[in-house]
Structure formats: structure tokens, C-alpha cells
Motif scaffolding. Structure first.
Motif, PDB file in Angstrom:
ATOM      1  N   ARG A  92      25.234 -21.419  78.925  1.00  0.00           N
ATOM      2  CA  ARG A  92      25.682 -20.521  77.846  1.00  0.00           C
ATOM      3  C   ARG A  92      26.745 -21.194  76.975  1.00  0.00           C
ATOM      4  O   ARG A  92      26.737 -21.047  75.758  1.00  0.00           O
ATOM      5  N   ASP A  93      27.646 -21.955  77.589  1.00  0.00           N
ATOM      6  CA  ASP A  93      28.661 -22.684  76.817  1.00  0.00           C
ATOM      7  C   ASP A  93      27.969 -23.575  75.791  1.00  0.00           C
ATOM      8  O   ASP A  93      28.346 -23.638  74.632  1.00  0.00           O
ATOM      9  N   ARG A  97      24.886 -23.585  68.730  1.00  0.00           N
ATOM     10  CA  ARG A  97      23.888 -22.888  67.913  1.00  0.00           C
ATOM     11  C   ARG A  97      24.240 -22.998  66.427  1.00  0.00           C
ATOM     12  O   ARG A  97      25.417 -23.179  66.076  1.00  0.00           O
ATOM     13  N   TYR A 130      34.914 -18.833  75.582  1.00  0.00           N
ATOM     14  CA  TYR A 130      33.731 -19.020  76.409  1.00  0.00           C
ATOM     15  C   TYR A 130      33.537 -17.824  77.335  1.00  0.00           C
ATOM     16  O   TYR A 130      34.440 -17.003  77.507  1.00  0.00           O
ATOM     17  N   SER A 131      32.346 -17.776  77.949  1.00  0.00           N
ATOM     18  CA  SER A 131      32.080 -16.649  78.847  1.00  0.00           C
ATOM     19  C   SER A 131      32.957 -16.742  80.099  1.00  0.00           C
ATOM     20  O   SER A 131      33.340 -17.849  80.514  1.00  0.00           O
ATOM     21  N   SER A 154      21.735 -15.652  75.611  1.00  0.00           N
ATOM     22  CA  SER A 154      22.028 -16.702  74.620  1.00  0.00           C
ATOM     23  C   SER A 154      20.885 -16.891  73.622  1.00  0.00           C
ATOM     24  O   SER A 154      21.125 -16.904  72.416  1.00  0.00           O
ATOM     25  N   ILE A 178      24.801 -23.481  74.627  1.00  0.00           N
ATOM     26  CA  ILE A 178      24.060 -22.759  73.569  1.00  0.00           C
ATOM     27  C   ILE A 178      25.033 -22.069  72.618  1.00  0.00           C
ATOM     28  O   ILE A 178      24.892 -22.154  71.404  1.00  0.00           O
ATOM     29  N   ASP A 179      26.060 -21.416  73.184  1.00  0.00           N
ATOM     30  CA  ASP A 179      27.000 -20.652  72.334  1.00  0.00           C
ATOM     31  C   ASP A 179      27.744 -21.558  71.355  1.00  0.00           C
ATOM     32  O   ASP A 179      28.027 -21.156  70.231  1.00  0.00           O
ATOM     33  N   SER A 225      20.962 -14.114  71.213  1.00  0.00           N
ATOM     34  CA  SER A 225      22.091 -14.082  70.280  1.00  0.00           C
ATOM     35  C   SER A 225      22.075 -15.216  69.252  1.00  0.00           C
ATOM     36  O   SER A 225      22.943 -15.270  68.399  1.00  0.00           O
ATOM     37  N   ARG A 257      32.496 -14.166  70.459  1.00  0.00           N
ATOM     38  CA  ARG A 257      32.425 -15.597  70.174  1.00  0.00           C
ATOM     39  C   ARG A 257      32.756 -15.904  68.707  1.00  0.00           C
ATOM     40  O   ARG A 257      33.170 -16.995  68.379  1.00  0.00           O
TER      41      ARG A 257
END
Ligand code: DC
Length: 226
Positions: free
Chosen positions: A183-184, A190, A10-11, A103, A186-187, A106, A133
Motif C-alpha cells: 500500500r505504501d 500513483r 502512510y497506513s 489501493s 501504490i499510495d 483508490s 493521504r
């Protein structure tokens, strides 16, 4: 022998901090793949390709071949720098405007295809450590060492906050937490190349580890595979 080390997570888990230190110790090339997605995002912002925060994919598709990204180690400053079409954009891509749009950029298939192709070329000769990722799952599924990093959300938010404040970028901790949570989500949800732990990755939770401890942990795992 040189190997490929893939670090995913994660970021704001501290992936880049440990990756840079490992690269230095082993004399490896370090590649921050997130910087590449951030560079494309900055290009979108500068060229009006995301009006109202929505990426115009058709327009971006027309531009994708004009986006040239280079990642270079600056020995004088002992620092990795990102260049977009010849311009040093290292500071700019760390700003919240970029973090808020990266996000959605990406998740675009042709963006990922273009960047993954470049990333694989960078790893041709091994001796590389790359963080991101999808490095252990998509970019280098054959990497000799795959690490999946995690840390608690509070620890991550605090780290990102301190980092930005140190650079003079004033932010609210609540905004950072929201950005990290968004972001967590979406990442990891997706459709294309979601963040997930590769089956053969080892987990490193560094919430309670010092920099030295996590560096030693990774170096030990790397040495076992050299
Ligand atoms: O690591 P970072 O926070 O600088 O990455 C920025 C964004 O780029 C992150 O929110 C997701 C995306 N990213 C990705 O999709 N695939 C990668 N390999 C690296 C980053």
C-alpha cells in the motif's frame, strides 16, 4: 474561530487514533477519508466489480452514483461508524479482503473525484479534522494546520496486527507487513493524488511517542492557529 486540520501519512501510522482524540478535545468533526475508499472497495467486492482482484472500472463507473457513504459518530458507543447505503459496515471495511483491494480502487480518478467532492462539502463550516493521504495537498490545500505523520514500518505492522487480533481477526504478521509495503508503494507512486507531504505540513514521527504525547503535540499546534 474554527480551523481545518489535515492529517496525512502512510497506513497504520496512528492517524485516526490521534485525530479522534483531537476531535473530541476540540469538539470538532472527525472524518476518516480512508473509510470512504474502503466503503467503495467493499461495494466492489459485494457486487462482483473486482473479479480476480482486478477492478472493472467501466462497471464501477456505472455504479458510482449509487454508492452513498455516511460517517457518523455514535455517542452511545463513543465510536465513529461508516454506513454504506444505510448499512453499518464499520467492521467489514477493516477486514483484510478490503485492505488488499483498496489501493487499486483508490487510484481510479472518478472514484477520487466523487469522494473529494463529498469531503470538501463536509469541511465547508470548518471545525473538522480529516485524515488520509491527500487531505493537505488536494482536499483542503488551504487547511490551517497540516500534519504529515510517519512511524517506522515495524511499529506500524505491530499496531495493525494488535488491532486486528483484538477484534478476533487472525492474521500473520508477515502478511500485514506485505500489505503495508504494497500500500505504501501504490499510495505514494500513483499518478493521481499520490501520498506526499504538503510543502507547509509539519512532520510528526510518533514511533517513540505515547498517545498522550502525540495528542499534546497536535493540540499545541492547533492552539497556535485558533
Ligand atoms: O487510511 P486507510 O488505511 O484506512 O486508507 C485505506 C486506503 O485508502 C489507503 O491504502 C489509500 C486510500 N486512501 C486514499 O487514497 N486517499 C485518502 N485520502 C485516504 C485513503
Amino acid at each position: 474561530m474554527s480551523i481545518i486540520i489535515a492529517i496525512d501519512g502512510y497506513s497504520s501510522c496512528g492517524k485516526s487514533t490521534v485525530a479522534k482524540e483531537v476531535a473530541k478535545k476540540l469538539g470538532y468533526i472527525y472524518i476518516d477519508s480512508g473509510a470512504m475508499y474502503r466503503a467503495v472497495t467493499l461495494y466492489c467486492l459485494r457486487n462482483g466489480l473486482a473479479p480476480g482482484g482486478v477492478v472493472n472500472e467501466e462497471e464501477l463507473r456505472l455504479h458510482i452514483d449509487k454508492i452513498h457513504i455516511r460517517l457518523v459518530f455514535n455517542p452511545a458507543l463513543q465510536k465513529h461508524e461508516t454506513f454504506l447505503n444505510g448499512e453499518n459496515i464499520e467492521e467489514e471495511i477493516r477486514r483484510p479482503e478490503v485492505a488488499n483491494l483498496v489501493s487499486p480502487v483508490s487510484i481510479i480518478g472518478f472514484v477520487r473525484d466523487a469522494l473529494v467532492k463529498q469531503q470538501r462539502e463536509m469541511g465547508q463550516n470548518k471545525g473538522i479534522i480529516m485524515d488520509g493521504r491527500d487531505i493537505g495537498t488536494v482536499v483542503f490545500p488551504e487547511a490551517e494546520l497540516k500534519i504529515f505523520m510517519t512511524a517506522s514500518p515495524e511499529v506500524r505492522a505491530k499496531r495493525r496486527y494488535d488491532e486486528l487480533m483484538a477484534k478476533g481477526v487472525h492474521v500473520e504478521i508477515e502478511d500485514i507487513i506485505h500489505n503495508i509495503q504494497d500500500r505504501d508503494r501504490i499510495d505514494s507512486t500513483r499518478e493521481i493524488s499520490p501520498l506526499r507531504q504538503a510543502d507547509d505540513a509539519i512532520v510528526l514521527d510518533n514511533s517513540n511517542l505515547t498517545r498522550e504525547e502525540q495528542l499534546d503535540w497536535v493540540l499545541e499546534k492547533a492552539e497556535e492557529r485558533l
